[in-house]
Design a protein around this motif. Structure first.
Motif, PDB file in Angstrom:
ATOM      1  N   GLY A  42       5.122  14.535   2.882  1.00 40.95           N
ATOM      2  CA  GLY A  42       5.073  15.540   1.732  1.00 40.95           C
ATOM      3  C   GLY A  42       4.203  14.324   0.894  1.00 40.95           C
ATOM      4  N   GLU A  43       3.257  12.630   1.462  1.00 39.47           N
ATOM      5  CA  GLU A  43       2.550  11.651   1.107  1.00 39.47           C
ATOM      6  C   GLU A  43       1.833  11.727   1.891  1.00 39.47           C
ATOM      7  N   ALA A  44       0.605  11.542   0.552  1.00 41.07           N
ATOM      8  CA  ALA A  44      -0.901  12.035   0.755  1.00 41.07           C
ATOM      9  C   ALA A  44      -1.145  10.880   1.791  1.00 41.07           C
ATOM     10  N   GLY A  45      -1.240  10.115   3.375  1.00 38.69           N
ATOM     11  CA  GLY A  45      -1.971   9.023   3.559  1.00 38.69           C
ATOM     12  C   GLY A  45      -2.744   9.237   4.456  1.00 38.69           C
ATOM     13  N   ARG A  46      -2.904   8.171   4.947  1.00 28.99           N
ATOM     14  CA  ARG A  46      -4.939   8.121   6.001  1.00 28.99           C
ATOM     15  C   ARG A  46      -4.312   9.054   7.034  1.00 28.99           C
ATOM     16  N   PRO A  47      -5.023  10.122   8.150  1.00 24.24           N
ATOM     17  CA  PRO A  47      -4.632  10.483   8.989  1.00 24.24           C
ATOM     18  C   PRO A  47      -3.816   9.902   9.612  1.00 24.24           C
ATOM     19  N   ARG A  48      -3.222  10.060  11.055  1.00 27.45           N
ATOM     20  CA  ARG A  48      -2.890   9.532  12.495  1.00 27.45           C
ATOM     21  C   ARG A  48      -3.530  10.106  13.550  1.00 27.45           C
ATOM     22  N   SER A  49      -3.761   9.709  14.038  1.00 27.85           N
ATOM     23  CA  SER A  49      -4.905   9.368  15.392  1.00 27.85           C
ATOM     24  C   SER A  49      -2.924  10.265  16.417  1.00 27.85           C
ATOM     25  N   PRO A  50      -3.611  11.226  17.296  1.00 21.28           N
ATOM     26  CA  PRO A  50      -2.978  11.872  18.359  1.00 21.28           C
ATOM     27  C   PRO A  50      -2.441  11.318  19.080  1.00 21.28           C
ATOM     28  N   ARG A  51      -3.495   9.840  19.192  1.00 25.90           N
ATOM     29  CA  ARG A  51      -3.096   8.852  20.619  1.00 25.90           C
ATOM     30  C   ARG A  51      -1.962   7.623  20.634  1.00 25.90           C
ATOM     31  N   THR A  52      -0.940   7.964  18.521  1.00 25.30           N
ATOM     32  CA  THR A  52      -0.317   7.602  18.219  1.00 25.30           C
ATOM     33  C   THR A  52       1.395   8.179  18.542  1.00 25.30           C
ATOM     34  N   ARG A  53       1.384   9.601  18.781  1.00 26.16           N
ATOM     35  CA  ARG A  53       2.689  10.107  19.441  1.00 26.16           C
ATOM     36  C   ARG A  53       2.438   9.954  21.179  1.00 26.16           C
ATOM     37  N   VAL A  83       1.392  -8.402  33.445  1.00 32.98           N
ATOM     38  CA  VAL A  83       0.075  -6.925  33.497  1.00 32.98           C
ATOM     39  C   VAL A  83       1.644  -5.725  32.529  1.00 32.98           C
ATOM     40  N   VAL A  84       2.224  -6.225  33.273  1.00 29.19           N
ATOM     41  CA  VAL A  84       3.546  -4.952  32.404  1.00 29.19           C
ATOM     42  C   VAL A  84       3.444  -5.641  30.840  1.00 29.19           C
ATOM     43  N   ALA A  85       3.454  -6.802  30.839  1.00 31.48           N
ATOM     44  CA  ALA A  85       3.471  -7.622  28.678  1.00 31.48           C
ATOM     45  C   ALA A  85       2.838  -6.775  28.716  1.00 31.48           C
ATOM     46  N   ALA A  86       1.515  -7.551  28.758  1.00 32.67           N
ATOM     47  CA  ALA A  86       0.205  -6.908  29.053  1.00 32.67           C
ATOM     48  C   ALA A  86       0.349  -5.055  28.287  1.00 32.67           C
ATOM     49  N   LEU A  87       0.478  -4.745  29.167  1.00 33.67           N
ATOM     50  CA  LEU A  87       0.287  -3.396  29.126  1.00 33.67           C
ATOM     51  C   LEU A  87       1.569  -2.311  28.255  1.00 33.67           C
ATOM     52  N   GLY A  88       2.721  -3.165  28.076  1.00 27.93           N
ATOM     53  CA  GLY A  88       3.798  -2.662  27.275  1.00 27.93           C
ATOM     54  C   GLY A  88       3.196  -3.622  25.340  1.00 27.93           C
ATOM     55  N   LEU A  89       2.491  -4.346  25.103  1.00 25.21           N
ATOM     56  CA  LEU A  89       1.781  -4.808  24.323  1.00 25.21           C
ATOM     57  C   LEU A  89       0.692  -3.668  23.884  1.00 25.21           C
ATOM     58  N   TRP A  90      -0.273  -3.636  24.342  1.00 24.93           N
ATOM     59  CA  TRP A  90      -0.987  -2.894  24.079  1.00 24.93           C
ATOM     60  C   TRP A  90      -0.756  -1.746  23.591  1.00 24.93           C
ATOM     61  N   LEU A  91       0.426  -0.965  24.520  1.00 25.22           N
ATOM     62  CA  LEU A  91       1.004   0.354  24.029  1.00 25.22           C
ATOM     63  C   LEU A  91       1.281   0.800  22.772  1.00 25.22           C
ATOM     64  N   LEU A  92       2.201  -0.910  22.300  1.00 30.36           N
ATOM     65  CA  LEU A  92       2.735  -0.621  21.225  1.00 30.36           C
ATOM     66  C   LEU A  92       1.989  -1.522  20.307  1.00 30.36           C
ATOM     67  N   VAL A  93       0.798  -1.526  19.858  1.00 25.03           N
ATOM     68  CA  VAL A  93      -0.141  -2.067  19.004  1.00 25.03           C
ATOM     69  C   VAL A  93      -1.467  -0.479  18.980  1.00 25.03           C
ATOM     70  N   LEU A  94      -0.788  -0.006  20.168  1.00 23.59           N
ATOM     71  CA  LEU A  94      -1.953   1.794  19.845  1.00 23.59           C
ATOM     72  C   LEU A  94      -0.750   3.194  18.895  1.00 23.59           C
ATOM     73  N   ALA A  95       0.624   2.151  18.993  1.00 23.34           N
ATOM     74  CA  ALA A  95       1.428   3.252  19.031  1.00 23.34           C
ATOM     75  C   ALA A  95       2.077   2.758  16.870  1.00 23.34           C
ATOM     76  N   VAL A  96       1.765   1.200  16.770  1.00 20.97           N
ATOM     77  CA  VAL A  96       1.681   1.503  15.945  1.00 20.97           C
ATOM     78  C   VAL A  96       0.115   0.962  14.648  1.00 20.97           C
ATOM     79  N   ALA A  97      -0.958   1.065  15.868  1.00 23.83           N
ATOM     80  CA  ALA A  97      -1.762   0.970  14.198  1.00 23.83           C
ATOM     81  C   ALA A  97      -2.163   2.438  13.802  1.00 23.83           C
ATOM     82  N   PRO A  98      -2.875   2.191  12.361  1.00 22.38           N
ATOM     83  CA  PRO A  98      -3.313   3.247  12.096  1.00 22.38           C
ATOM     84  C   PRO A  98      -4.447   3.788  12.422  1.00 22.38           C
TER      85      PRO A  98
END
Length: 178
Positions: A3-14, A70-85
């Motif tokens: 219902g809110e008109a916000g910035r489009p989200r990238s499919p990479r988020t899901r 390596v696992v921590a860096a990968l996890g952090l990168w995935l979390l950043v990608l998940a929440v980044a607009p």
């Protein structure tokens, strides 16, 4: 936010959220097996071997530290990608929720509109998510240019129109060669 008109989200988020959940589930299963092995309970065949390796290795071994890093860096990168607009180059439109226009397209429309004004030799327009900067080359009336550009922004119909900054520069005169 339905219902809110916000910035489009990238499919990479899901996708990155699903990958992060899968990694979390796998790490949880390995942790469960390692604790089961450590407390004397038995696990599956390959999981038994892996859990045994995880429970008997020292945490300060180079392999354990490298794997954890390596696992921590990968996890952090995935979390950043998940929440980044996502899709930052797109600006949402007010008239049609869910639709958007490219910032370069908005800049082209503003440039075309201001260049149609009298005494404007050329213009340079840069549109960001929050600001639109226009440099008018020529001896145009900057107040008139501001009014015209604000009208154009209203016509475009952005959800959050960028703040407009208009500057003027004298057009460069090139000497004529005879």
């Amino acid at each position: 936010m339905p219902g809110e008109a916000g910035r489009p989200r990238s499919p990479r988020t899901r996708v990155s959220a699903l990958v992060a959940l899968a990694v979390l589930a796998g790490a949880g299963a390995l942790l469960y097996d390692a604790v089961s092995e450590w407390t004397g309970h038995h696990t599956g065949s390959w999981r038994h071997w892996l859990a045994h390796q995880l429970s008997t290795r020292h945490l300060d071994s180079p392999w354990a530290l490298a794997g954890a890093a390596v696992v921590a860096a990968l996890g952090l990168w995935l979390l950043v990608l998940a929440v980044a607009p996502g899709e930052r180059r797109w600006l949402p439109l007010r008239q049609a929720p869910g639709s958007a226009v490219d910032r370069l397209g908005v800049a082209a429309l503003l440039e075309r509109r201001v260049c149609a004004e009298p005494m404007v030799a050329s213009a340079r327009v840069r549109v960001g998510r929050r600001r639109a900067r226009v440099t008018v080359h020529g001896s145009a009336d900057l107040d008139r240019a501001r009014v015209v550009l604000n009208e154009e922004l209203d016509r475009i119909g952005l959800v959050r129109p960028p703040a407009l900054t208009v500057r003027g520069r004298r057009a460069r005169h090139r000497p004529h060669m005879h």
